[in-house]
Design an enzyme around this catalytic site. Sequence first.
Site, mmCIF file in Angstrom:
data_model
loop_
_atom_site.group_PDB
_atom_site.id
_atom_site.type_symbol
_atom_site.label_atom_id
_atom_site.label_comp_id
_atom_site.label_asym_id
_atom_site.label_seq_id
_atom_site.Cartn_x
_atom_site.Cartn_y
_atom_site.Cartn_z
ATOM 1 N N ASP A 96 38.576 14.781 43.071
ATOM 2 C CA ASP A 96 37.286 15.380 43.440
ATOM 3 C C ASP A 96 36.296 15.178 42.302
ATOM 4 O OD1 ASP A 96 38.261 16.337 45.865
ATOM 5 O OD2 ASP A 96 39.003 18.178 44.966
ATOM 6 N N HIS A 269 36.375 17.249 33.552
ATOM 7 C CA HIS A 269 36.149 15.888 34.035
ATOM 8 C C HIS A 269 35.267 15.161 33.027
ATOM 9 C CE1 HIS A 269 37.780 14.919 37.956
ATOM 10 N NE2 HIS A 269 37.483 16.123 38.418
ATOM 11 N N HIS A 303 41.196 14.487 36.190
ATOM 12 C CA HIS A 303 42.641 14.444 36.472
ATOM 13 C C HIS A 303 43.138 13.036 36.147
ATOM 14 C CE1 HIS A 303 42.600 18.310 38.504
ATOM 15 N NE2 HIS A 303 41.605 17.904 39.253
ATOM 16 N N GLU A 328 46.310 11.099 42.031
ATOM 17 C CA GLU A 328 45.961 12.156 42.978
ATOM 18 C C GLU A 328 45.883 11.537 44.357
ATOM 19 O OE1 GLU A 328 42.673 15.660 43.860
ATOM 20 O OE2 GLU A 328 43.014 14.945 41.823
ATOM 21 N N HIS A 330 45.677 13.539 47.458
ATOM 22 C CA HIS A 330 45.603 14.625 48.437
ATOM 23 C C HIS A 330 45.013 14.196 49.771
ATOM 24 C CE1 HIS A 330 41.476 15.760 46.603
ATOM 25 N NE2 HIS A 330 41.237 15.351 47.812
ATOM 26 N N GLU A 376 47.558 17.306 42.648
ATOM 27 C CA GLU A 376 47.455 17.382 44.106
ATOM 28 C C GLU A 376 48.006 16.144 44.797
ATOM 29 O OE1 GLU A 376 43.351 18.402 44.800
ATOM 30 O OE2 GLU A 376 43.744 20.529 44.514
ATOM 31 N N GLU A 441 44.597 25.820 37.241
ATOM 32 C CA GLU A 441 43.216 25.992 37.679
ATOM 33 C C GLU A 441 43.061 27.428 38.168
ATOM 34 O OE1 GLU A 441 41.919 23.071 40.558
ATOM 35 O OE2 GLU A 441 42.949 21.437 39.509
ATOM 36 N N ASN A 501 30.234 12.804 52.001
ATOM 37 C CA ASN A 501 30.089 13.440 50.692
ATOM 38 C C ASN A 501 30.515 14.896 50.785
ATOM 39 O OD1 ASN A 501 27.614 15.257 51.131
ATOM 40 N ND2 ASN A 501 26.891 13.263 51.858
ATOM 41 N N PHE A 505 29.843 20.327 46.118
ATOM 42 C CA PHE A 505 31.155 20.846 45.713
ATOM 43 C C PHE A 505 31.601 20.349 44.338
ATOM 44 C CE2 PHE A 505 35.614 22.060 46.110
ATOM 45 C CZ PHE A 505 35.457 23.326 46.638
ATOM 46 N N ASN A 508 30.570 22.821 39.944
ATOM 47 C CA ASN A 508 31.412 24.000 39.750
ATOM 48 C C ASN A 508 31.800 24.167 38.285
ATOM 49 O OD1 ASN A 508 33.155 21.763 39.770
ATOM 50 N ND2 ASN A 508 33.842 22.187 41.852
#
Length: 973
Positions: A96, A269, A303, A328, A330, A376, A441, A501, A505, A508
């Site tokens: 993400d 990140h 990640h 990752e 997910h 994930e 997290e 998109n 999100f 954060n």
Amino acid sequence: MFLQRIPLAVIGKVFAFQENGKLQVIGRRILLHFEAVDSAFLAWVNGVHIGYSQDSRLPAEFEITDCCHPCDSDKENVLAVQVMRWSDGSYLEDQDHWWLSGIHRDVILLSKPQVFITDYFFKASLDEKFLVADVQVEVKIDGPKDSPEDVSSILIEASLYDNEGWHDCATNEGKVDLTSFNVANMELKSPPAGSLGFHGYHLSGKLEGPKLWSSEHPNLYTLVILLKDAAGKLLDCESCQVGIRQVSRVHKQMLVNGLPVVIRGVNRHEHHPRVGKTNLEACMIKDLVLMKQNNINAVRNSHYPQHPRWYELCDLFGVYMIDEANIETHGFDLSSRFKHPTQEPIWANSMLDRAIGMVERDKNHACIIAWSLGNESGYGANHSAMAGWIRGKDSTRILHYEGGGSRTSSTDIICPMYMRVWDILKIAKDPTEDRPLILCEYSHAMGNSNGNIHEYWKAIDNTFGLQGGFIWDWVDQGLLKEANDGTKHWAYGGDFGDMPNDLNFCLNGLTWPDRTPHPAMHEVKYCYQPLKTFLLENMAVKIQNAQFFDSTRAIEFSWVLQGDGCSVGSGILDLPAIAPQCSHLIELQSSPWYPLWEACAAKEIFLMVTAKLKYSTRWTKDGHVLASTQLCLPAKNAVTPHVINLDKGTLLSERVSESLIITKQNSWQIKVNTRTGTIDSWKVNDNVVVTQGVFPCFWRAPTDNDKGGGPNSYFSKWKAAFLDNISFQTSHFSTKELTDNTIQISTVYYGLPKDLLKSDDFEKVSEDSNSILFKVDVSYLIYESGDVILHYKVSPNIDLPPLPRVGVVFHVDKSLDCVKWYGKGPFECYPDRKESAHVGIYESSVEDMHVPYIVPGECSGRADVRWVAFQNKDGVGLFASTYDDSPPMQMSASYYSTEELDRATRNEDLVKGHDIEVHLDHKHMGIGGDDSWSPSVHEQYLVPPVPYSFSIRLCPISPSSSCQDIYRSQLPR
């Protein structure tokens, strides 16, 4: 996919600068190193294909010696790189964050001798008392395949040098003889003939009294490895910074140097608002300075492996790190057509390659305390393979992996994400679980968030087996974008025509993209502070040093005693140095504040204890506040509010159309709307004070957390209950003159959906109708002094969901932009995020109170407000306070209405109103933050739909008014 041609300087076999500035080469090997390319690439040198690589966050290196033109050639060497945006490796890179393809880290040319050091691995093991370190280094070399004898005759030397000694001498004397700081030499230990395992060179030695590395003491040594020929001539050398420390695990604890350090961490990140995934060293340093200044001692690389310089800086600043493989997957959780890669043998090599590449690149960094298998990605046999390889390669660190439920055999710590406090307590108390719990997290920092974080730390600080966690995450991942009119703003998902998109999100973080901290950072710093102050039952003050390696020798403690927000006294605390994990007790009667407290006649008395650094460090200057705690002491002397003596003047009241105009000579005028039963306007000495109001209010502009959870979100339930669409209908209005100087106004409001008011059905609504959302009984007492006492009785419909707020809203003139209050502050705070905010008297402008979250919503609140004043530049304005037994309020003031904060999708789209909207809330729901995709406000911070009663006092103020005197006064009954 794109093709990039990069002209290189003249490349041959060895670099040597000539007068013409060209690079020349004689008899050496040339390596081409790409630190990272997203997501895959092919490369050619002078038209010769040299190779292919994928993994967007790990390096690729090629020997290009034979592809280069000879040094005596006039031909230009050309590097061509073809970058693919997508590859099969993209299925393992479903993180993400912004997916920005290209060459985002350095491309490096290396010149090496024919025989050179290709790799090395430094290790140190400590004795039981940490007094002696066995140091060793494994070295790999490479030489010409056609001349193996060139390798057999080489000599290898390895030494450690004391960095602290170098620094001290360089500071005091300038020139330094570096060899005098050699503290350990490692001798070559040849492996037995025919031995299996590592095919390289082992060197080992001992170091007496090692200076250990930790977050509190990031001691580093310089490792130097020399490669010489049989005659002792230097062929090659390598060097890096290394730390000596021990990471181990015992029952329910992870230990660093034998002690169960607490992880006060964030996820990070790689993100820069202008250059995206490209790293700037200045930005990395800024991140670390801010982290250390806010008591953050650990980072999880989310990640993927990050820029090599990041690790060097974390070593230097002292930050514990979880290094995470670039895995990752997910997205596969949403597909039923494909078998998950973690369970597929054909994906095993790809996954192993990423884990191995991470460990091999980063293995010499002291800051890394744990390797992570990715994020994930479910759980399968491929994870077991990765865990097995890493454990076999490196026994000096532990393993982390959350996927598969955070309790698989591939992880040495239980590392759940976004688990609720009550659930982590259950795991910590599980007698069958031997591993410590560290949240990988938690506390999702999306917009106005991070509520409840103190509840986590109450549990962590008091529960064996809970050892901290990593907040999600560090920085809002907004990109700087210029609009057509030249203005710039923080862009998020969809702003570049990108489809699909995730909208906002990726916003954060605890900071804005430019690293300006969000208000929630104050709460993080407070919960993470390593020095705790407690008030015991006998009024003694206990100061606890929660550090593991540092005493308080370099810390200065001070105290301030406040009465009703004003300083009563202050001073420096003369304390002995408190050893790590120890505490010091200050008895009340021997404390320096005792006589002041005994004599103080204030209604509220607060003691603030502050810890500051005496000396500058790498990350801050001397005087930096490390910790600060405010304690509420009981009032020593009973305080009886004085009753205001009212003048003998008579109030004049006059009905004009739908208005009741109440006047006190030329002092003030209040205009009450007889149809709506509220104040339409209020003038003080010809200054307009109130322009609209005062109405009940139960709605707030939704935050990101309010919207999380789809149909189960607070926002969805509020909308379904019409809380965003209420109109108040006045069913009763009456006035009564109680005395010559008091007028009582009574009003009953019924809050109904606006759509119902537009229909003929409204006339059929009875008092007990289920269509009525709220019944509000209001009584105004208007005194000759200009004081207005508002008594509210609120009766919500019991079928309503938890309420956003219970309070009043009104508008004051835009000239009243100076706000002064007695309550929590000075920064934004809410009922479930106010531990770090101290009670005091603060001032701010309305402009500065606004918090410019990239996506607007409820903001600018101040908690536990006793009184607040809104004044113009001349000091004229309006005072508001709680009254009678009503508890402190939640207060906000903004140029932006609730409707405007709800309407706008970005801060720069907000349109200021013509006045200032003020909210005074008897109850305000917490903002939550356990996550942002489910209702996460803890029960004690919800506002249930039950009856409420509260009182508010309003009165005009002048430049000579004392807000504290008004607050202490009482009006005649």
